[in-house]
Design a protein around this motif. Structure first.
Motif, PDB file in Angstrom:
ATOM      1  N   ARG A  59       8.054  13.151  -4.430  1.00 40.14           N
ATOM      2  CA  ARG A  59       9.366  13.788  -4.433  1.00 40.14           C
ATOM      3  C   ARG A  59       9.537  14.603  -3.142  1.00 40.14           C
ATOM      4  O   ARG A  59       8.656  15.389  -2.780  1.00 40.14           O
ATOM      5  CB  ARG A  59       9.489  14.703  -5.644  1.00 40.14           C
ATOM      6  N   HIS A  70      21.722   6.229  -5.685  1.00 41.92           N
ATOM      7  CA  HIS A  70      21.170   7.190  -6.640  1.00 41.92           C
ATOM      8  C   HIS A  70      20.316   8.206  -5.874  1.00 41.92           C
ATOM      9  O   HIS A  70      19.479   7.827  -5.051  1.00 41.92           O
ATOM     10  CB  HIS A  70      20.308   6.495  -7.694  1.00 41.92           C
ATOM     11  N   LEU A  72      17.371  10.163  -5.563  1.00 45.57           N
ATOM     12  CA  LEU A  72      16.045  10.206  -6.179  1.00 45.57           C
ATOM     13  C   LEU A  72      15.561  11.634  -6.363  1.00 45.57           C
ATOM     14  O   LEU A  72      14.815  11.930  -7.302  1.00 45.57           O
ATOM     15  CB  LEU A  72      15.038   9.426  -5.319  1.00 45.57           C
ATOM     16  N   MET A  75      16.486  13.122  -9.808  1.00 46.96           N
ATOM     17  CA  MET A  75      16.080  12.445 -11.043  1.00 46.96           C
ATOM     18  C   MET A  75      14.869  13.119 -11.674  1.00 46.96           C
ATOM     19  O   MET A  75      14.011  13.668 -10.984  1.00 46.96           O
ATOM     20  CB  MET A  75      15.728  10.976 -10.757  1.00 46.96           C
ATOM     21  N   THR A  76      14.782  13.022 -13.006  1.00 47.09           N
ATOM     22  CA  THR A  76      13.564  13.429 -13.711  1.00 47.09           C
ATOM     23  C   THR A  76      12.504  12.342 -13.522  1.00 47.09           C
ATOM     24  O   THR A  76      12.802  11.232 -13.062  1.00 47.09           O
ATOM     25  CB  THR A  76      13.829  13.610 -15.209  1.00 47.09           C
ATOM     26  N   GLU A  77      11.279  12.642 -13.902  1.00 46.77           N
ATOM     27  CA  GLU A  77      10.204  11.644 -13.769  1.00 46.77           C
ATOM     28  C   GLU A  77      10.507  10.411 -14.615  1.00 46.77           C
ATOM     29  O   GLU A  77      10.244   9.277 -14.198  1.00 46.77           O
ATOM     30  CB  GLU A  77       8.856  12.251 -14.178  1.00 46.77           C
ATOM     31  N   ASP A  78      11.046  10.600 -15.816  1.00 48.30           N
ATOM     32  CA  ASP A  78      11.392   9.457 -16.671  1.00 48.30           C
ATOM     33  C   ASP A  78      12.495   8.618 -16.043  1.00 48.30           C
ATOM     34  O   ASP A  78      12.449   7.378 -16.076  1.00 48.30           O
ATOM     35  CB  ASP A  78      11.834   9.936 -18.060  1.00 48.30           C
ATOM     36  N   GLN A  79      13.497   9.284 -15.474  1.00 47.50           N
ATOM     37  CA  GLN A  79      14.575   8.551 -14.812  1.00 47.50           C
ATOM     38  C   GLN A  79      14.054   7.769 -13.612  1.00 47.50           C
ATOM     39  O   GLN A  79      14.461   6.627 -13.382  1.00 47.50           O
ATOM     40  CB  GLN A  79      15.669   9.527 -14.381  1.00 47.50           C
ATOM     41  N   LEU A  80      13.153   8.378 -12.855  1.00 41.68           N
ATOM     42  CA  LEU A  80      12.556   7.687 -11.704  1.00 41.68           C
ATOM     43  C   LEU A  80      11.768   6.463 -12.147  1.00 41.68           C
ATOM     44  O   LEU A  80      11.843   5.399 -11.521  1.00 41.68           O
ATOM     45  CB  LEU A  80      11.646   8.644 -10.928  1.00 41.68           C
ATOM     46  N   ARG A  82      12.186   4.636 -14.826  1.00 39.50           N
ATOM     47  CA  ARG A  82      13.105   3.574 -15.238  1.00 39.50           C
ATOM     48  C   ARG A  82      13.793   2.943 -14.030  1.00 39.50           C
ATOM     49  O   ARG A  82      13.996   1.725 -13.978  1.00 39.50           O
ATOM     50  CB  ARG A  82      14.147   4.127 -16.216  1.00 39.50           C
ATOM     51  N   PHE A  83      14.144   3.771 -13.045  1.00 42.34           N
ATOM     52  CA  PHE A  83      14.809   3.250 -11.850  1.00 42.34           C
ATOM     53  C   PHE A  83      13.880   2.294 -11.096  1.00 42.34           C
ATOM     54  O   PHE A  83      14.295   1.217 -10.665  1.00 42.34           O
ATOM     55  CB  PHE A  83      15.229   4.407 -10.943  1.00 42.34           C
ATOM     56  N   ASP A  86      13.567  -1.012 -12.938  1.00 42.80           N
ATOM     57  CA  ASP A  86      14.747  -1.869 -12.887  1.00 42.80           C
ATOM     58  C   ASP A  86      15.112  -2.349 -11.483  1.00 42.80           C
ATOM     59  O   ASP A  86      15.802  -3.359 -11.346  1.00 42.80           O
ATOM     60  CB  ASP A  86      15.955  -1.125 -13.479  1.00 42.80           C
TER      61      ASP A  86
END
Length: 229
Positions: A59, A70, A72, A75-80, A82-83, A86
Protein backbone atom coordinates in the motif's frame (compact mmCIF):
# COMPACT_ATOMS: atom_id res chain seq x y z
CA UNK A 1 -5.50 3.34 -25.86
CA UNK A 2 -6.73 4.25 -22.41
CA UNK A 3 -5.01 4.07 -19.05
CA UNK A 4 -5.24 0.93 -16.95
CA UNK A 5 -2.76 2.02 -14.27
CA UNK A 6 -1.84 5.47 -13.02
CA UNK A 7 0.57 6.46 -10.26
CA UNK A 8 0.78 10.04 -9.01
CA UNK A 9 3.70 10.87 -6.70
CA UNK A 10 3.42 7.36 -5.28
CA UNK A 11 5.70 6.74 -2.32
CA UNK A 12 6.55 3.64 -0.30
CA UNK A 13 8.23 3.47 3.09
CA UNK A 14 8.55 0.30 5.15
CA UNK A 15 9.57 -0.39 8.73
CA UNK A 16 12.71 -2.51 9.04
CA UNK A 17 15.08 -3.56 11.81
CA UNK A 18 17.01 -0.33 11.35
CA UNK A 19 13.85 1.80 11.37
CA UNK A 20 11.84 3.42 8.61
CA UNK A 21 13.21 2.86 5.10
CA UNK A 22 12.11 5.01 2.17
CA UNK A 23 11.93 2.78 -0.92
CA UNK A 24 10.02 4.79 -3.54
CA UNK A 25 10.28 8.56 -3.48
CA UNK A 26 7.40 9.79 -5.62
CA UNK A 27 6.66 7.85 -8.81
CA UNK A 28 4.39 9.35 -11.46
CA UNK A 29 3.65 6.94 -14.28
CA UNK A 30 0.76 5.98 -16.58
CA UNK A 31 0.35 2.57 -18.24
CA UNK A 32 -1.94 2.16 -21.24
CA UNK A 33 -4.32 -0.68 -21.99
CA UNK A 34 -2.64 -3.47 -23.97
CA UNK A 35 0.85 -2.08 -23.39
CA UNK A 36 3.87 -4.21 -22.50
CA UNK A 37 6.06 -2.33 -20.03
CA UNK A 38 9.47 -3.38 -18.69
CA UNK A 39 10.63 -2.12 -15.28
CA UNK A 40 14.43 -2.19 -15.17
CA UNK A 41 17.25 -0.84 -13.04
CA UNK A 42 19.95 -1.98 -10.61
CA UNK A 43 19.23 -4.31 -7.70
CA UNK A 44 17.61 -2.36 -4.89
CA UNK A 45 16.33 0.39 -7.18
CA UNK A 46 12.68 -0.31 -6.30
CA UNK A 47 11.48 -2.28 -9.33
CA UNK A 48 9.71 -5.06 -7.44
CA UNK A 49 8.34 -2.60 -4.90
CA UNK A 50 6.83 -0.56 -7.71
CA UNK A 51 5.24 -3.70 -9.16
CA UNK A 52 3.81 -4.54 -5.73
CA UNK A 53 2.26 -1.06 -5.52
CA UNK A 54 0.71 -1.53 -8.95
CA UNK A 55 -0.82 -4.81 -7.84
CA UNK A 56 -2.04 -3.55 -4.49
CA UNK A 57 0.26 -6.02 -2.75
CA UNK A 58 1.92 -3.10 -0.99
CA UNK A 59 0.00 0.00 0.00
CA UNK A 60 1.40 3.40 -0.99
CA UNK A 61 2.45 5.51 1.98
CA UNK A 62 2.05 8.66 -0.08
CA UNK A 63 0.56 9.75 -3.37
CA UNK A 64 -2.03 7.79 -5.29
CA UNK A 65 -2.26 4.51 -7.23
CA UNK A 66 -5.27 3.79 -9.44
CA UNK A 67 -5.99 0.69 -11.51
CA UNK A 68 -8.90 0.52 -13.94
CA UNK A 69 -10.16 3.77 -12.38
CA UNK A 70 -10.18 2.27 -8.88
CA UNK A 71 -8.15 3.98 -6.16
CA UNK A 72 -6.11 1.12 -4.68
CA UNK A 73 -5.00 3.34 -1.81
CA UNK A 74 -8.60 3.68 -0.61
CA UNK A 75 -9.49 -0.03 -0.69
CA UNK A 76 -9.64 -2.38 2.30
CA UNK A 77 -7.54 -5.55 2.20
CA UNK A 78 -10.64 -7.60 1.30
CA UNK A 79 -11.53 -5.21 -1.51
CA UNK A 80 -7.96 -5.38 -2.82
CA UNK A 81 -7.99 -9.17 -2.75
CA UNK A 82 -11.24 -9.29 -4.73
CA UNK A 83 -9.96 -6.69 -7.19
CA UNK A 84 -6.78 -8.69 -7.83
CA UNK A 85 -8.82 -11.88 -8.21
CA UNK A 86 -11.09 -10.29 -10.80
CA UNK A 87 -8.64 -8.13 -12.73
CA UNK A 88 -4.99 -9.11 -12.17
CA UNK A 89 -2.67 -12.04 -12.70
CA UNK A 90 0.68 -12.16 -10.90
CA UNK A 91 3.72 -14.29 -11.77
CA UNK A 92 6.62 -14.44 -9.33
CA UNK A 93 10.22 -15.57 -9.73
CA UNK A 94 9.72 -18.40 -7.23
CA UNK A 95 6.49 -19.87 -8.72
CA UNK A 96 4.40 -19.91 -5.46
CA UNK A 97 2.60 -23.13 -6.37
CA UNK A 98 0.76 -25.09 -3.68
CA UNK A 99 2.91 -28.23 -3.21
CA UNK A 100 0.02 -30.51 -2.18
CA UNK A 101 -2.00 -29.71 -5.32
CA UNK A 102 -1.54 -31.03 -8.84
CA UNK A 103 -0.84 -28.69 -11.72
CA UNK A 104 -4.51 -28.82 -12.68
CA UNK A 105 -5.65 -28.06 -9.13
CA UNK A 106 -3.16 -25.17 -8.81
CA UNK A 107 -4.64 -23.51 -11.89
CA UNK A 108 -8.28 -24.38 -11.19
CA UNK A 109 -8.43 -23.33 -7.52
CA UNK A 110 -8.34 -19.53 -8.11
CA UNK A 111 -11.03 -19.98 -10.78
CA UNK A 112 -13.19 -21.95 -8.35
CA UNK A 113 -12.73 -19.28 -5.69
CA UNK A 114 -13.90 -16.70 -8.22
CA UNK A 115 -17.05 -18.76 -8.89
CA UNK A 116 -16.09 -19.93 -12.39
CA UNK A 117 -18.44 -22.78 -13.27
CA UNK A 118 -16.06 -24.50 -15.71
CA UNK A 119 -12.93 -23.99 -13.59
CA UNK A 120 -11.31 -27.36 -14.29
CA UNK A 121 -12.10 -27.30 -18.01
CA UNK A 122 -10.62 -23.82 -18.33
CA UNK A 123 -7.59 -24.81 -16.24
CA UNK A 124 -7.00 -27.84 -18.45
CA UNK A 125 -7.21 -25.70 -21.59
CA UNK A 126 -4.77 -23.17 -20.13
CA UNK A 127 -2.26 -25.88 -19.16
CA UNK A 128 -2.57 -27.33 -22.64
CA UNK A 129 -1.82 -23.89 -24.11
CA UNK A 130 1.50 -23.75 -22.22
CA UNK A 131 2.46 -27.27 -23.33
CA UNK A 132 1.61 -29.10 -20.11
CA UNK A 133 -1.43 -31.09 -21.16
CA UNK A 134 0.49 -34.25 -20.26
CA UNK A 135 1.48 -33.01 -16.78
CA UNK A 136 -1.88 -31.99 -15.32
CA UNK A 137 -1.85 -34.70 -12.66
CA UNK A 138 1.70 -34.02 -11.52
CA UNK A 139 2.67 -32.20 -8.34
CA UNK A 140 5.17 -29.30 -8.29
CA UNK A 141 7.89 -31.54 -6.81
CA UNK A 142 7.55 -33.79 -9.86
CA UNK A 143 8.17 -30.97 -12.31
CA UNK A 144 11.20 -28.99 -13.42
CA UNK A 145 11.56 -25.30 -12.67
CA UNK A 146 10.51 -24.42 -16.19
CA UNK A 147 7.42 -26.60 -15.93
CA UNK A 148 6.49 -25.08 -12.58
CA UNK A 149 6.76 -21.59 -14.06
CA UNK A 150 4.51 -22.69 -16.93
CA UNK A 151 1.92 -23.77 -14.37
CA UNK A 152 2.29 -20.37 -12.68
CA UNK A 153 1.76 -18.65 -16.05
CA UNK A 154 -1.34 -20.74 -16.73
CA UNK A 155 -2.69 -19.93 -13.26
CA UNK A 156 -2.15 -16.19 -13.79
CA UNK A 157 -3.67 -16.18 -17.29
CA UNK A 158 -6.64 -18.50 -16.76
CA UNK A 159 -8.95 -15.86 -15.20
CA UNK A 160 -8.38 -13.63 -18.26
CA UNK A 161 -6.96 -10.73 -16.24
CA UNK A 162 -6.88 -7.17 -17.52
CA UNK A 163 -3.38 -6.75 -16.07
CA UNK A 164 -0.54 -9.28 -15.90
CA UNK A 165 2.27 -8.49 -13.44
CA UNK A 166 5.48 -10.51 -13.69
CA UNK A 167 8.36 -10.15 -11.22
CA UNK A 168 11.55 -11.60 -12.73
CA UNK A 169 9.61 -14.60 -14.13
CA UNK A 170 12.75 -16.06 -15.72
CA UNK A 171 15.11 -15.28 -12.83
CA UNK A 172 15.33 -18.86 -11.50
CA UNK A 173 15.60 -20.48 -14.92
CA UNK A 174 18.43 -21.17 -17.36
CA UNK A 175 18.69 -19.03 -20.47
CA UNK A 176 16.95 -21.40 -22.87
CA UNK A 177 14.08 -22.18 -20.51
CA UNK A 178 13.77 -18.51 -19.61
CA UNK A 179 13.42 -17.58 -23.27
CA UNK A 180 10.69 -20.20 -23.69
CA UNK A 181 8.83 -18.84 -20.66
CA UNK A 182 9.08 -15.31 -22.02
CA UNK A 183 7.70 -16.47 -25.38
CA UNK A 184 4.75 -18.06 -23.57
CA UNK A 185 4.18 -14.96 -21.44
CA UNK A 186 4.09 -12.73 -24.53
CA UNK A 187 1.79 -15.18 -26.33
CA UNK A 188 -0.60 -15.35 -23.36
CA UNK A 189 -0.66 -11.58 -23.08
CA UNK A 190 -1.45 -11.21 -26.77
CA UNK A 191 -4.09 -13.94 -26.90
CA UNK A 192 -5.89 -12.61 -23.82
CA UNK A 193 -5.39 -8.91 -24.59
CA UNK A 194 -3.89 -8.14 -21.19
CA UNK A 195 -1.58 -5.30 -20.21
CA UNK A 196 1.80 -6.77 -19.18
CA UNK A 197 4.18 -5.17 -16.69
CA UNK A 198 7.46 -7.03 -16.34
CA UNK A 199 10.30 -6.59 -13.86
CA UNK A 200 13.54 -7.82 -15.38
CA UNK A 201 17.32 -7.43 -15.28
CA UNK A 202 17.58 -8.76 -18.83
CA UNK A 203 18.10 -6.17 -21.59
CA UNK A 204 16.90 -8.68 -24.19
CA UNK A 205 13.62 -9.24 -22.35
CA UNK A 206 13.15 -5.51 -21.82
CA UNK A 207 13.74 -4.94 -25.54
CA UNK A 208 10.74 -7.14 -26.34
CA UNK A 209 8.41 -4.76 -24.51
CA UNK A 210 6.77 -1.67 -25.98
CA UNK A 211 8.33 0.57 -23.38
CA UNK A 212 11.04 0.46 -20.73
CA UNK A 213 11.03 2.43 -17.49
CA UNK A 214 14.28 2.51 -15.53
CA UNK A 215 14.44 3.05 -11.80
CA UNK A 216 17.38 4.20 -9.73
CA UNK A 217 17.35 4.76 -5.96
CA UNK A 218 13.55 4.71 -5.78
CA UNK A 219 13.06 7.28 -8.54
CA UNK A 220 12.32 7.08 -12.26
CA UNK A 221 15.51 7.36 -14.27
CA UNK A 222 15.56 9.77 -17.19
CA UNK A 223 14.45 7.38 -19.72
CA UNK A 224 11.42 5.84 -21.15
CA UNK A 225 12.34 3.70 -24.14
CA UNK A 226 9.97 3.01 -26.98
CA UNK A 227 10.75 -0.36 -28.56
CA UNK A 228 9.99 1.10 -31.97
CA UNK A 229 12.94 3.48 -31.74
Amino acid sequence: MDQVLSLTEAKLSLDGNAGRVDILHGITLDVQRGETLALTGPSGSGKSSLLMLMGGLERATGGRVTALDHDLSAMTEDQLARFRRDHMGVVFQSFHLIPTMTALENVATPLELAGTSDAFDRAAAELDSVGLGHRMGHYPSQMSGGEQQRVALARAAAPRPDILLADEPTGNLDGTTGAQIMDLLMDLRESHGATLILVTHSPSLAARCDREVRLRDGLLDTGLRDAAE
